[in-house]
Structures are given as structure tokens and as C-alpha cells.
Design a protein around this motif. Structure first.
Motif, PDB file in Angstrom:
ATOM      1  N   GLY A  90      33.650 -39.846  63.304  1.00 59.64           N
ATOM      2  CA  GLY A  90      33.486 -39.000  64.481  1.00 59.64           C
ATOM      3  C   GLY A  90      32.533 -39.540  65.521  1.00 59.64           C
ATOM      4  O   GLY A  90      32.268 -38.870  66.526  1.00 59.64           O
TER       5      GLY A  90
ATOM      6  N   GLY B 242      42.752 -39.102  65.243  1.00 62.55           N
ATOM      7  CA  GLY B 242      41.773 -38.860  66.285  1.00 62.55           C
ATOM      8  C   GLY B 242      42.338 -37.991  67.389  1.00 62.55           C
ATOM      9  O   GLY B 242      43.494 -37.569  67.356  1.00 62.55           O
ATOM     10  N   ASP B 243      41.492 -37.763  68.385  1.00 64.69           N
ATOM     11  CA  ASP B 243      41.896 -36.971  69.548  1.00 64.69           C
ATOM     12  C   ASP B 243      41.401 -37.677  70.811  1.00 64.69           C
ATOM     13  O   ASP B 243      40.581 -37.140  71.565  1.00 64.69           O
ATOM     14  CB  ASP B 243      41.321 -35.561  69.436  1.00 64.69           C
ATOM     15  CG  ASP B 243      41.812 -34.640  70.549  1.00 64.69           C
ATOM     16  OD1 ASP B 243      42.911 -34.898  71.086  1.00 64.69           O
ATOM     17  OD2 ASP B 243      41.102 -33.680  70.880  1.00 64.69           O
ATOM     18  N   PRO B 244      41.885 -38.892  71.040  1.00 56.88           N
ATOM     19  CA  PRO B 244      41.361 -39.677  72.161  1.00 56.88           C
ATOM     20  C   PRO B 244      41.876 -39.187  73.511  1.00 56.88           C
ATOM     21  O   PRO B 244      42.948 -38.578  73.605  1.00 56.88           O
ATOM     22  CB  PRO B 244      41.895 -41.088  71.868  1.00 56.88           C
ATOM     23  CG  PRO B 244      43.158 -40.850  71.095  1.00 56.88           C
ATOM     24  CD  PRO B 244      42.917 -39.617  70.281  1.00 56.88           C
TER      25      PRO B 244
ATOM     26  N   LEU C  64      38.307 -47.361  66.585  1.00 54.11           N
ATOM     27  CA  LEU C  64      38.789 -46.189  67.302  1.00 54.11           C
ATOM     28  C   LEU C  64      40.049 -45.717  66.581  1.00 54.11           C
ATOM     29  O   LEU C  64      40.954 -46.519  66.322  1.00 54.11           O
ATOM     30  CB  LEU C  64      39.096 -46.504  68.762  1.00 54.11           C
ATOM     31  CG  LEU C  64      39.421 -45.301  69.664  1.00 54.11           C
ATOM     32  CD1 LEU C  64      38.898 -45.532  71.082  1.00 54.11           C
ATOM     33  CD2 LEU C  64      40.924 -45.019  69.723  1.00 54.11           C
ATOM     34  N   VAL C  65      40.102 -44.438  66.246  1.00 54.38           N
ATOM     35  CA  VAL C  65      41.237 -43.891  65.512  1.00 54.38           C
ATOM     36  C   VAL C  65      42.238 -43.296  66.495  1.00 54.38           C
ATOM     37  O   VAL C  65      41.895 -42.415  67.296  1.00 54.38           O
ATOM     38  CB  VAL C  65      40.790 -42.824  64.493  1.00 54.38           C
ATOM     39  CG1 VAL C  65      41.989 -42.351  63.667  1.00 54.38           C
ATOM     40  CG2 VAL C  65      39.701 -43.379  63.571  1.00 54.38           C
ATOM     41  N   ASP C  66      43.470 -43.776  66.433  1.00 49.54           N
ATOM     42  CA  ASP C  66      44.535 -43.270  67.292  1.00 49.54           C
ATOM     43  C   ASP C  66      44.903 -41.849  66.879  1.00 49.54           C
ATOM     44  O   ASP C  66      44.533 -41.380  65.797  1.00 49.54           O
ATOM     45  CB  ASP C  66      45.759 -44.180  67.173  1.00 49.54           C
ATOM     46  CG  ASP C  66      46.631 -44.182  68.420  1.00 49.54           C
ATOM     47  OD1 ASP C  66      46.473 -43.289  69.276  1.00 49.54           O
ATOM     48  OD2 ASP C  66      47.485 -45.084  68.529  1.00 49.54           O
ATOM     49  N   ASP C  67      45.653 -41.154  67.741  1.00 46.25           N
ATOM     50  CA  ASP C  67      46.117 -39.825  67.363  1.00 46.25           C
ATOM     51  C   ASP C  67      47.403 -39.932  66.537  1.00 46.25           C
ATOM     52  O   ASP C  67      47.920 -41.032  66.291  1.00 46.25           O
ATOM     53  CB  ASP C  67      46.300 -38.927  68.590  1.00 46.25           C
ATOM     54  CG  ASP C  67      47.349 -39.443  69.570  1.00 46.25           C
ATOM     55  OD1 ASP C  67      48.213 -40.246  69.176  1.00 46.25           O
ATOM     56  OD2 ASP C  67      47.302 -39.030  70.744  1.00 46.25           O
TER      57      ASP C  67
ATOM     58  N   GLY D 278      37.436 -42.230  72.463  1.00 43.39           N
ATOM     59  CA  GLY D 278      37.803 -41.614  71.190  1.00 43.39           C
ATOM     60  C   GLY D 278      36.647 -41.671  70.220  1.00 43.39           C
ATOM     61  O   GLY D 278      35.480 -41.618  70.608  1.00 43.39           O
ATOM     62  N   ALA D 279      36.979 -41.801  68.940  1.00 46.38           N
ATOM     63  CA  ALA D 279      35.950 -41.800  67.906  1.00 46.38           C
ATOM     64  C   ALA D 279      36.414 -42.627  66.723  1.00 46.38           C
ATOM     65  O   ALA D 279      37.612 -42.916  66.562  1.00 46.38           O
ATOM     66  CB  ALA D 279      35.633 -40.372  67.468  1.00 46.38           C
ATOM     67  N   ASP D 280      35.445 -43.011  65.880  1.00 45.51           N
ATOM     68  CA  ASP D 280      35.781 -43.720  64.654  1.00 45.51           C
ATOM     69  C   ASP D 280      36.047 -42.714  63.540  1.00 45.51           C
ATOM     70  O   ASP D 280      36.161 -41.503  63.785  1.00 45.51           O
ATOM     71  CB  ASP D 280      34.677 -44.710  64.272  1.00 45.51           C
ATOM     72  CG  ASP D 280      33.331 -44.044  63.999  1.00 45.51           C
ATOM     73  OD1 ASP D 280      33.288 -42.800  63.816  1.00 45.51           O
ATOM     74  OD2 ASP D 280      32.302 -44.767  63.966  1.00 45.51           O
TER      75      ASP D 280
END
Length: 211
Positions: free
Chosen positions: A85, A51-53, A161-164, A80-82
Motif C-alpha cells: 500500500g 491495485g487502484d491506480p 506498482l500493482v496494476d488493477d 498507484g501503490a505497491d
């Protein structure tokens, strides 16, 4: 004089010929794979999954042994996003539980089915949000990708939520191991815990922060 026996005309190919045939077969197969794109599927890349939180606020200290200095402080807000997206935010709810999971983590693999069963059984109280943060992203540590483990096979259907790729969200919340639980009330840290928790304990915590 005795005649020499004649060499059988039904003898098979020599070992050298067999090796030659085998080598040609391998080369032909490689050419077919290259021509038609049949190489093995290794799944999406790290860049495609990560992701790009955005993180706002002071980061929490790493959870130490003993008393947690983060209790009572304000947690960072992460937007962020799942995996699809769709937007997901943590740190701004009235009552919130966050669990950081890594797909390759044995304790996470053990906890996930218990968490899914607890949620499907109505264990999460009304007014309490629960978000799973997919962290520790590493395509070299199976199972990969984490979406398959968490959702497709794991059956988790809650917020994600997907981490970077650098694990920035995990670092912002002071992760010291996985699974990693963070409990918030009105954005304030109520408790943090590293390691697998029983669902009785998770349920008690959830009830304690329910509005």
C-alpha cells in the motif's frame, strides 16, 4: 458324517463394513474441517491483491512490430501503490525503466532471477529509476499471489506498482506481451520492447539514459 469346518472367529470385517468405516471417516473429517476452519488456503482474492491506480495523460498505442510510433511521445503518469500500500508513481522521473511482469508468464519467470542478480550487482546506474509493474493478475494462474513470486521467493527488492484487475496500467502503456519494457527520459518514451531481454541489453539501455 464329516463335520463342517467352523468359521474362524478371527475373520476381519467384511469389505462392506470397511467401506462404511471409510465413509464415516470422510464425513467426520469434513465436519472437523468445517468446524475449525481447516479448509485449504487458496491465498488472497483478486480484489485483495489488485491495485487502484490513477492514470493521467494519453494512453500509448499497442506496441506493433517494426517502428514504434510511441517513441518521442509523453507517457501517462500513473499513481498507484505497491503490495504493502505504499505509494508508487511511474512516468514522471528524469530517467526511468519500467518492466511489466506477470507471475504466471514463463518468460517473466526466466527474466526475474537475472534482473534481481543484475540489480544486486549494482547494474542499475545512479539516477535511473526502475519499477516493476505487477500485471496480468489472475488467481487461477499460478503462482499466486504475485507478491510471493516476485518478492518473497523471487528476491526482488526494487520499486513495485500493482496494476488493477483490468490491467489498466498495462493497457495505458501499450503492452503487447510480457515481460514488457518501457524506457522513459523526462517522461518521454525512448524505447519499448516486449519479451525477455538480456541483462547486457538492459544495462546498456540504463546507461544510455543515466543523467
Amino acid at each position: 458324517m464329516a463335520q463342517q469346518p467352523k468359521k474362524s472367529t478371527t475373520d476381519g470385517p467384511s469389505p462392506r463394513t470397511l467401506l462404511l468405516y471409510a465413509g464415516l471417516a470422510v464425513v467426520a473429517a469434513a465436519l472437523l474441517f468445517a468446524a475449525f476452519g481447516l479448509e485449504s488456503d487458496t491465498g488472497p482474492t483478486l480484489e485483495e491483491v489488485a491495485g487502484d491506480p490513477t492514470i493521467e495523460g494519453e494512453v500509448l498505442p499497442v506496441l506493433p512490430e517494426g517502428e514504434d510510433p510511441a517513441v518521442g511521445t509523453t507517457a501517462p503518469v500513473v499513481a498507484g501503490a505497491d503490495f504493502d500500500g505504499d505509494p508508487t508513481t511511474i512516468g514522471d522521473a528524469e530517467a526511468e525503466m519500467i518492466v511489466f511482469l506477470a507471475s504466471w508468464c514463463p518468460a517473466c519467470q526466466a527474466e526475474l532471477p537475472e534482473l534481481v542478480e543484475w540489480m544486486e550487482g549494482g547494474g542499475l546506474p545512479d539516477g535511473v529509476e526502475l519499477t516493476a509493474v505487477s500485471t496480468g493478475l489472475d488467481p487461477n494462474r499460478p503462482p499466486w499471489p504475485p507478491e510471493g513470486w516476485l518478492i518473497d521467493r523471487g528476491g526482488y527488492n526494487g520499486d513495485v506498482l500493482v496494476d488493477d484487475a483490468d490491467g489498466s496500467v498495462a493497457a495505458a502503456y501499450g503492452l503487447s506481451g510480457t515481460p514488457f519494457w518501457v524506457v522513459l527520459q523526462d517522461g518521454q518514451v525512448v524505447a519499448r520492447a516486449a519479451g525477455q531481454l538480456g541483462m547486457d541489453q538492459v544495462g546498456s539501455i540504463a546507461q544510455s539514459i543515466a543523467p
